[in-house]
Design a protein around this motif. Structure first.
Motif, PDB file in Angstrom:
ATOM      1  N   GLY A 241     -22.879 -25.406 -23.844  1.00 36.10           N
ATOM      2  CA  GLY A 241     -21.808 -25.859 -22.882  1.00 36.10           C
ATOM      3  C   GLY A 241     -20.481 -26.109 -23.489  1.00 36.10           C
ATOM      4  O   GLY A 241     -19.552 -25.722 -23.363  1.00 36.10           O
TER       5      GLY A 241
ATOM      6  N   GLY B  32     -17.000 -23.891 -23.431  1.00 34.24           N
ATOM      7  CA  GLY B  32     -15.607 -24.522 -22.790  1.00 34.24           C
ATOM      8  C   GLY B  32     -14.727 -24.331 -23.718  1.00 34.24           C
ATOM      9  O   GLY B  32     -13.617 -23.844 -23.279  1.00 34.24           O
TER      10      GLY B  32
ATOM     11  N   GLN C  28     -16.202 -20.474 -17.640  1.00 36.39           N
ATOM     12  CA  GLN C  28     -16.338 -21.291 -16.418  1.00 36.39           C
ATOM     13  C   GLN C  28     -17.616 -21.757 -16.227  1.00 36.39           C
ATOM     14  O   GLN C  28     -18.787 -21.153 -16.909  1.00 36.39           O
ATOM     15  CB  GLN C  28     -16.040 -20.587 -15.213  1.00 36.39           C
ATOM     16  N   ARG C  29     -17.948 -23.199 -15.575  1.00 33.75           N
ATOM     17  CA  ARG C  29     -19.275 -23.746 -15.391  1.00 33.75           C
ATOM     18  C   ARG C  29     -20.041 -22.581 -14.823  1.00 33.75           C
ATOM     19  O   ARG C  29     -19.775 -21.753 -14.178  1.00 33.75           O
ATOM     20  CB  ARG C  29     -18.935 -24.819 -14.633  1.00 33.75           C
ATOM     21  N   ASP C  30     -21.323 -22.673 -15.320  1.00 27.35           N
ATOM     22  CA  ASP C  30     -22.510 -21.920 -15.002  1.00 27.35           C
ATOM     23  C   ASP C  30     -22.259 -20.392 -15.020  1.00 27.35           C
ATOM     24  O   ASP C  30     -23.019 -19.447 -14.386  1.00 27.35           O
ATOM     25  CB  ASP C  30     -22.844 -22.093 -13.333  1.00 27.35           C
TER      26      ASP C  30
ATOM     27  N   TYR D 216     -24.832 -18.791 -19.177  1.00 22.03           N
ATOM     28  CA  TYR D 216     -26.105 -18.990 -19.381  1.00 22.03           C
ATOM     29  C   TYR D 216     -26.847 -17.806 -20.013  1.00 22.03           C
ATOM     30  O   TYR D 216     -27.556 -18.103 -20.888  1.00 22.03           O
ATOM     31  CB  TYR D 216     -26.778 -19.369 -18.475  1.00 22.03           C
TER      32      TYR D 216
ATOM     33  N   TYR E 179     -10.752 -25.750 -23.031  1.00 20.63           N
ATOM     34  CA  TYR E 179     -10.970 -26.810 -22.542  1.00 20.63           C
ATOM     35  C   TYR E 179     -11.248 -27.806 -23.697  1.00 20.63           C
ATOM     36  O   TYR E 179     -11.928 -27.416 -24.666  1.00 20.63           O
ATOM     37  CB  TYR E 179     -12.372 -26.653 -21.651  1.00 20.63           C
TER      38      TYR E 179
ATOM     39  N   ARG F  20     -29.326 -21.309 -13.164  1.00 20.44           N
ATOM     40  CA  ARG F  20     -29.330 -22.695 -13.639  1.00 20.44           C
ATOM     41  C   ARG F  20     -30.794 -23.407 -13.409  1.00 20.44           C
ATOM     42  O   ARG F  20     -30.691 -24.808 -13.248  1.00 20.44           O
ATOM     43  CB  ARG F  20     -28.328 -23.572 -12.887  1.00 20.44           C
TER      44      ARG F  20
END
Length: 247
Positions: A37, A41, A46-48, A51, A139, A205
């Motif tokens: 993560g 970042g 972006q989140r998710d 993976y 980020y 997830r």
């Protein structure tokens, strides 16, 4: 194998144990899920969405602890909200939660984790290397929660690592399944911790290959062991380290 090496540095850290409930306990080190993560970042994913890109069959990550660590517990005021609309403090209440925080043994030091990162996709490896060397993070990096901001220092980029066998003193954390029949050689004034961590997510997830059990030594970061698989000797401009990847 090409390997990017960098340090993640901060004053405090919190990597929440996924099986705790009201009290927020912390791992001593970022689990593999937290490391992917962080890397995702800083290059702007972006989140998710990452993976599968950072799955264990494409990505190799190892981590070592470079400063002695300890933990404290602080009570933190959280917003009391039972539904999302109450996150604006409209309920007028808060709740106090004990939070376990990882700090350096000495207040004069910072926490320093060393990350060893390799990826089968050269474009991704080069992209991570670029943002680490040029400090152009999309980020900002942090140690577990956004309140604990971190900085990242480039250490080296090496083009080869050497496979070795047998007894060694590891600089990285160790997956317990690679410990040969309990052959850990304790050393004086060491503190060994066994942690049960999440390992990786599938694209929905959902946790897969989890939990994984790791051993970490939190005072020197070094573990003398007989292993049942090869380890890697990494020569870089700051020295020589023996590592095992988190796999």
């Amino acid at each position: 194998m090409d390997l990017l090496i960098f340090d993640v540095i901060g004053k405090m850290a919190h990597f929440r144990k996924y099986y705790t409930n009201s009290s927020s306990l912390s791992y001593y080190f970022p689990p593999r899920t937290a490391l992917t993560g962080l890397i995702a970042g800083i290059i702007g994913m972006q989140r998710d969405t990452y993976y599968e890109i950072f799955s264990s069959n494409k990505t190799r990550i190892a981590i070592s602890i470079k400063t002695p660590l300890r933990k404290i517990i602080q009570t933190v005021n959280y917003v009391w909200a039972e539904i999302p609309d109450e996150l604006n403090l409209s309920k007028g209440q808060h709740t106090q939660i004990p939070v376990e925080i990882v700090i350096p043994d000495s207040f004069e030091e910072n926490i320093r984790y060393r990350v060893f990162f390799s990826h089968e996709d050269r474009k991704i490896l080069d992209k991570v290397c670029f943002v680490v060397k040029d400090q152009k993070f999309v980020y900002p990096p942090y140690l577990g929660i956004s309140e604990f901001t971190a900085k990242i220092e480039f250490v080296d980029y090496v083009n080869s690592i050497h496979e070795e066998h047998g007894k060694t003193t590891l600089d990285s954390i160790l997956n317990i399944k690679y410990l040969d029949n309990g052959a850990l050689e304790p050393s004086y004034d060491s503190l060994y911790i066994k942690e049960m961590t999440p390992f990786e997510f599938d694209k929905e997830r959902n946790l897969i290959n989890s939990p994984a059990y790791f051993i970490v030594e939190v005072k020197s970061g070094k573990i003398t062991v007989q292993l049942n698989k090869p380890y890697y000797k990494v020569l870089h401009r700051k020295g020589e380290e023996n590592i095992l990847f988190m796999e």
